[in-house]
Structure formats: C-alpha cells, structure tokens
Design an enzyme around this catalytic site. Sequence first.
Site, mmCIF file in Angstrom:
data_model
loop_
_atom_site.group_PDB
_atom_site.id
_atom_site.type_symbol
_atom_site.label_atom_id
_atom_site.label_comp_id
_atom_site.label_asym_id
_atom_site.label_seq_id
_atom_site.Cartn_x
_atom_site.Cartn_y
_atom_site.Cartn_z
ATOM 1 N N LYS A 173 37.256 32.051 42.992
ATOM 2 C CA LYS A 173 36.981 32.004 41.551
ATOM 3 C C LYS A 173 37.303 30.617 41.008
ATOM 4 C CE LYS A 173 38.062 34.688 37.362
ATOM 5 N NZ LYS A 173 38.895 35.813 36.848
ATOM 6 N N CYS B 201 34.107 38.101 37.095
ATOM 7 C CA CYS B 201 34.705 38.646 35.872
ATOM 8 C C CYS B 201 34.657 37.648 34.707
ATOM 9 C CB CYS B 201 36.133 39.087 36.172
ATOM 10 S SG CYS B 201 36.863 40.159 34.889
ATOM 11 N N GLU C 86 35.920 42.824 41.961
ATOM 12 C CA GLU C 86 37.104 41.969 41.974
ATOM 13 C C GLU C 86 38.341 42.845 42.185
ATOM 14 O OE1 GLU C 86 39.116 38.772 38.845
ATOM 15 O OE2 GLU C 86 38.195 40.611 38.103
#
Length: 532
Positions: A350, A401, A290
């Site tokens: 995301k 994440c 990321e």
Amino acid sequence: MSATITPVDASGPDTAPTPASRLRRFVQPGAALLSGFLLYLSFPPRPLWWLALPAFALLGWTLRGRRLRAGFGLGYLAGLGFLLPLLVWTGEEVGAGPWLALTAVEALFVAAAGLGIAAVSRLPWWPFFAAGVWILAEGARARVPFGGFPWGKVAFGQADGFFLPLAAVGGTPVLGFAVALCGFGLYEAYRRIRAYRATGTVPRGPLAAAALSILVPVTGALAALPLVDDSAEDGTATVAAVQGNVPRLGLDFNAQRRAVLDNHAARTRELARAVEEGREPQPDFVLWPENSSDIDPYANADAADVIDAAVKAIGVPTVIGAVVTPETGKLRNTLIEWDPERGPVATYDKRHVQPFGEYIPMRSFVRIFNSNVDRVSRDFGAGTKVGVFDLAGTEVGLATCYEAAFDWAVRDTVTHGAQLISVPSNNATFGRSEMTYQQLAMSRVRAVEHSRSVVVPVTSGVSAIIRPDGEIVAQTKMFTPDVLVEKVPLRSSQTPATRLGTLPEALLAALAAAGLGWAGARAVRARRTPGA
C-alpha cells in the site's frame, strides 16, 4: 425662522433590539450550517445526490457579498454542518475526540473556500469563479496535511447522479465543479428572477451568467454520456470476491486474526465445492480483502499452509491481503498474488498509508489527547511501486482501501495497463456506520472515471462488483460471510480523465486564482479611489 427636525434613530444605542432583530443575526449562520447539512444528506447511503444543488445555492446566498472575515466564519459553519455528520464514523471505536479534531481541521478548508467565494461573489460571472474556488479548496484538502484527506469530495456523493458522466471527462474535479457551478447558478437565476420582478429588466450579462451556470454543466453531462461504456473491449473475466467476515467488531478485531484468516479460507473452499458441483461458475481469479490475513504468511508457516490449501482448492490465482512483519523496519500492508502451483509470486505494498490509523504522526503529542494511538504500536511504511497483477491473463490494478479516495492512486493503475480495478478494504473498525457506503460510492465514481469494472472485496461489508458504467451488479450485506461471482467486461481504452490526469484540476485552480486575483485588484482600486 426655520427648524431642523432630527429623526429618531430606531437603531441607536438607547433602543433595545427587538426579538425579530435578534433572530435575524442567526439567519445566515443557520443557513450556512444548513447548506453543509444538505450537502451531507446528498451522500450515500441516501440516494439524494440532487440535494447538493440546493446546498450550493443556499451557500451562495449565504456568502454572496459578504466580507472576507464573515465568509471565512460562515464557510467554517458550513464545513461543520457537512463534515460533522459525514465523518462521525471516525469516532466509532476511539471516542469523540479524534472525530471532533479531524472535523475541526478539515472544516478549515471549507472555511477558506467560504472566504474565497465571498471574495469573488461580486464579480461578473461569479458562479464560475466560486465553483473553481470550491475545487481549489478540495484539491488542497486532498493533499495536506499528512498527504491529505479527500473524503467528502463533492464528486463522491454523485454516484447515482445526473452529472456522473463528467467523471470520465475530467475526473472528480470536473464532476465536483459541475455540481457546485449548477448550484451557484440556481441561486444566481433566483436572484435575477427577483430583480426582474422588482425592476422589470435584467442586464444581459448577469442573465447570461445565470443561464450558462446551469446550462454548461447540464449540457456537459449529456455530451459526456457516450463516454460511459460498459462494453467488453478485451473480452470478459469471471471474478470472485470473498467476504469472510470478522468474529467481533471494533479495534480488537486484529486480536482475532487467525479467525479472520480461517473465515476467508473457509469461504474460498466453499466456493470450490460450489464450482465442483456446478452451482457456481469457475472464476478466473479470486480476490480477498485487505487484512484477510493479518498473520504474516512469510513468517508463519501455519498461515501459509491455510492460504495455500484454500488457493489450491479453488485452483486459480488469488490475491491475499496480509500484514507483512519484517524483523526490522516498518510493517507493510501488502497484497500478495498467490498462485495455486507456485505460491506467492508478486506483492503490492500500500502506497498511501493512513495517518493516525496505520501510522501515528507526532505520536507523543497525540497521546496527550487519546491513548488509543498506542494500539498502533508499530507504524506501517508506504510502498513505492504501482500495483498491477497479471491474474490469469487479466491485468488487475490495485488500490487498497483508503487509496481509493486519492485520484492519483487509482489512475496510476490504469495508466500502467489495468483492465480491471480491485479495491480490497477492511471496514471492521467502523462498525455499521455509513463509512462502507461512502467508500463504495468512491469506487463507483472511479469505475466511470476510468471506464473499468471495479471489484470491492471487504472483510465485513459491503463487498461489491461494479461495471464500468458505475452500476453495482452484485453486493453483500454487512457483517455477513459471502462470496460474489460475476462475469465482468475488461477494457483497455483510456477516458479523457485518465489521459488528462491532473490537468483539469489545474485549469480549475487557475480559474479560481484568476477570480481571486481580479477580486483583489478591484478591492485595491476601490480603496485608492474612495467613493468610486
């Protein structure tokens, strides 16, 4: 003639409390704090998973038989003892204010659990109801407010633990339930041993409850061992995880975004040379972390050229973590599949963006307490599509994440065909704190939960490659440029946890609700029949 002798009330208002009586007032609050701290110590990077059992045993001693208000207060103290040290990394670069505010709010869920545990603690078979209440509170904390904050689920401290196979049975709720149940069962067994020593007898019902509170989770973990399988069902894939590192720690690492991009490109070109010279095997695909390119390659030709040159050098599909900046609207935290011949061919945005990190709820209000909110000058928006990329014939599921903490975000990728899971992350903001180890443990639990290899490429550490049984086969050091290359098994079968989804959590919530309802009904009857 008779006389009535009135004994002196040693505890009356005219009697000064002794030092011992003063000290006793602090025993249970101190025990509550200690139980929370023991639970914290059970989390990585310490391999002390078993401390969760005495933590729950001590919590059971603290809460059993207490009034609801006391249960709430003692639960809040336990929450502070647990979450204050666990989440200290949240204030790494922004000061103590956000850390203390987050802990104060999240500890309320532990307080609610304490109230509920106190309520059910007088019931027969109370350890089962109490463990269900704990999971109910964890489930609520994972959903509200702002989409929830599941960090610190008991299951995430069990990556090295005996009970880990239960993750494949019912996910993090079943794993966490087993740990809490066994801890409460240990306390109940202790109580029954003391009762036997005092009276010479123990009623069969309470004895059975104590025994089964320990035997059920232990037997369940042993029975679940066959589900922990790291064999290759669909062959293998050789995967490379690139950790480029960042030039400087802290929130301002984004100001060094070109240096971060160059670092990851340089490590990829070095890997290509190592492959050409026979020092490393040719990977089937490469995974960057990321934020490995915070320069939008769609809007910046120079960034696109740097990425394209690196991907062409290694010659295989590569997943790039980028910040995409459309002319209007919100930013996107995007993973881009970059083909060496065709360039960018697929994207994943995301889906669960981080509140107060990637977007600021109630910005004007929060600014009163911390001006760092204005570092996020433009909010990120959430994607809507499940991320699964076909990388050279391997279906790779993507959870960026923060998403790894959410059950649904990882499970969705597997139900959509992922044979391997990638969790690209950026931990540079949190320095050398325990955060990266806590997050790595989540990925290990997810590996067992869904029986998938998990690859964790991180900008600054710790990157890792994990087999489906939760074993880490390769990992980097923190803030060290590195590349991991490993052959991992691919799997397509689904564990019971994957197939059942939220059903186990719903059943445990129903168990908690039944216990709370039963306790409430008993309390009402007791009020209606004084002296009964």
